[in-house]
Design a protein around this motif. Structure first.
Motif, PDB file in Angstrom:
ATOM      1  N   GLU A  74      -6.448  -5.592   0.579  1.00 27.83           N
ATOM      2  CA  GLU A  74      -7.736  -4.893   0.477  1.00 27.83           C
ATOM      3  C   GLU A  74      -8.289  -4.553   1.857  1.00 27.83           C
ATOM      4  OE1 GLU A  74     -12.088  -5.183  -1.686  1.00 27.83           O
ATOM      5  OE2 GLU A  74     -10.650  -6.808  -1.961  1.00 27.83           O
ATOM      6  N   ARG A  92      -8.961  -0.604   2.660  1.00 25.48           N
ATOM      7  CA  ARG A  92     -10.343  -0.135   2.816  1.00 25.48           C
ATOM      8  C   ARG A  92     -10.606   0.353   4.237  1.00 25.48           C
ATOM      9  NH1 ARG A  92     -14.166  -0.576  -0.897  1.00 25.48           N
ATOM     10  NH2 ARG A  92     -13.751  -1.842  -2.719  1.00 25.48           N
ATOM     11  N   GLU A 121      -4.067  -1.169 -13.285  1.00 24.33           N
ATOM     12  CA  GLU A 121      -5.226  -1.676 -12.531  1.00 24.33           C
ATOM     13  C   GLU A 121      -5.144  -1.235 -11.073  1.00 24.33           C
ATOM     14  OE1 GLU A 121      -4.980  -5.888 -13.286  1.00 24.33           O
ATOM     15  OE2 GLU A 121      -6.024  -5.719 -15.211  1.00 24.33           O
ATOM     16  N   SER A 127      -5.825   2.551 -10.816  1.00 20.61           N
ATOM     17  CA  SER A 127      -7.249   2.791 -11.064  1.00 20.61           C
ATOM     18  C   SER A 127      -8.076   2.427  -9.828  1.00 20.61           C
ATOM     19  CB  SER A 127      -7.686   1.964 -12.276  1.00 20.61           C
ATOM     20  OG  SER A 127      -9.066   2.036 -12.451  1.00 20.61           O
ATOM     21  N   TYR A 128      -7.750   1.311  -9.208  1.00 23.07           N
ATOM     22  CA  TYR A 128      -8.433   0.851  -7.985  1.00 23.07           C
ATOM     23  C   TYR A 128      -8.272   1.886  -6.867  1.00 23.07           C
ATOM     24  CZ  TYR A 128      -9.026  -1.970  -3.703  1.00 23.07           C
ATOM     25  OH  TYR A 128      -9.404  -2.436  -2.471  1.00 23.07           O
ATOM     26  N   ALA A 148      -7.539   5.066  -7.172  1.00 18.75           N
ATOM     27  CA  ALA A 148      -8.237   6.303  -7.556  1.00 18.75           C
ATOM     28  C   ALA A 148      -9.732   6.188  -7.268  1.00 18.75           C
ATOM     29  CB  ALA A 148      -7.994   6.599  -9.032  1.00 18.75           C
ATOM     30  N   LYS A 149     -10.309   5.014  -7.555  1.00 25.48           N
ATOM     31  CA  LYS A 149     -11.747   4.801  -7.280  1.00 25.48           C
ATOM     32  C   LYS A 149     -12.050   4.908  -5.790  1.00 25.48           C
ATOM     33  CE  LYS A 149     -13.012   2.061 -11.259  1.00 25.48           C
ATOM     34  NZ  LYS A 149     -12.537   0.812 -11.834  1.00 25.48           N
ATOM     35  N   LEU A 150     -11.085   4.493  -4.957  1.00 26.04           N
ATOM     36  CA  LEU A 150     -11.267   4.578  -3.506  1.00 26.04           C
ATOM     37  C   LEU A 150     -10.963   5.988  -2.977  1.00 26.04           C
ATOM     38  CD1 LEU A 150      -9.657   1.210  -2.282  1.00 26.04           C
ATOM     39  CD2 LEU A 150     -12.089   1.751  -2.483  1.00 26.04           C
ATOM     40  N   GLY A 151     -10.461   6.850  -3.863  1.00 24.70           N
ATOM     41  CA  GLY A 151     -10.143   8.219  -3.452  1.00 24.70           C
ATOM     42  C   GLY A 151      -8.863   8.333  -2.636  1.00 24.70           C
TER      43      GLY A 151
END
Length: 194
Positions: free
Chosen positions: A97, A101, A125, A128-129, A131-134
Motif C-alpha cells: 500500500e 499510494r 478485491e 477494485s482497490y 480502480a478506486k485509486l485510479g
C-alpha cells in the motif's frame, strides 16, 4: 529490440522505500500465479527471479530495470495462501500500500490471474482497490497454455466484464512464450507513453 532486465534493488520495509524517478509497472497477483516465471521469461533467464514450489517466495518489492527502455518492472509480494504468519502478511500489505499510494511514477499494475481458475474474490478485491485509486490495470491470464482455447476465451470475457475494459485480458504462458511480444508492447506503451 534487444532488451535486458536486471534486478536493481530489493525492498523489505516501508522505511527503505524511496522515490524512483523512472516509470514503473508493478506486478501483482496471488502467491502461485507465476509472477517470478513471467519475469524470468521476459528476461530470457531461468533464475533471475526466484521460483519455488511453495507459494509466497517473493517477500519483498523487487525492482527490475528494463534496458534500454529505462523503466522498472516492480514485482510485489504475492497475496493469498502463502505460508507465513498473519503479522508477516499484514507487513506485506502495508508495504504494498505504501508503494502504490502517491507513487507518481507508477504507470500501471499488471494483475496476474490464473487462467485455470474462475474469477477469485481476492483478485476482484485487488482490481477494485486499484480502480478506486485510479491506477490503470493490465490484466494478464497466466498459465494460458494449460486450459483449452474455449475456456480461456470465456475467462477473458468474464474478466473484461468485471474490469469494464474495452480490451480482453492478455493470455500469457511463461512455458511457451504465448503473449510475450504483446506483453512487451503493452508494458512499453504504459511506461513510455507520456
Amino acid at each position: 529490440m534487444n532488451r535486458t532486465i536486471e534486478l536493481v534493488k530489493t525492498i523489505y520495509e516501508i522505511k527503505q522505500l524511496e522515490d524512483v524517478d523512472e516509470p514503473q509497472i508493478a506486478l501483482a497477483g496471488r502467491s502461485n500465479v507465476g509472477k517470478s516465471s513471467l519475469v524470468n521469461r521476459l528476461a530470457g533467464r531461468k533464475k533471475l527471479a526466484k521460483i519455488s514450489s511453495k507459494p509466497g517466495k517473493t517477500r519483498s518489492l523487487n525492482y527490475y530495470r528494463v534496458n534500454p527502455d529505462g523503466y522498472y518492472i516492480v514485482d510485489l509480494p504475492g497475496y493469498g495462501y502463502a505460508k507465513c504468519s498473519k503479522t508477516e502478511r499484514e507487513k506485506w500489505a502495508k508495504l504494498i500500500e505504501a508503494y502504490i499510494r502517491d507513487n507518481r511514477q507508477l504507470k500501471a499494475v499488471a494483475v496476474l490471474l490464473d487462467s485455470r481458475l474462475t474469477p477469485q474474490k481476492i483478485d476482484m478485491e485487488l482490481t477494485s482497490y486499484l480502480a478506486k485509486l485510479g491506477i490503470p490495470i493490465i490484466p494478464i491470464l497466466t498459465k494460458s497454455d494449460k486450459p483449452k482455447q474455449r475456456e480461456r476465451a470465456k475467462l477473458q470475457n468474464q474478466w473484461k466484464d468485471i474490469l469494464q475494459q474495452d480490451k480482453l485480458p492478455l493470455c500469457f504462458s511463461s512455458k511457451t512464450g504465448m503473449g510475450e511480444s504483446k506483453l512487451w508492447d503493452i508494458f512499453t506503451d504504459y511506461a513510455i507513453d507520456d
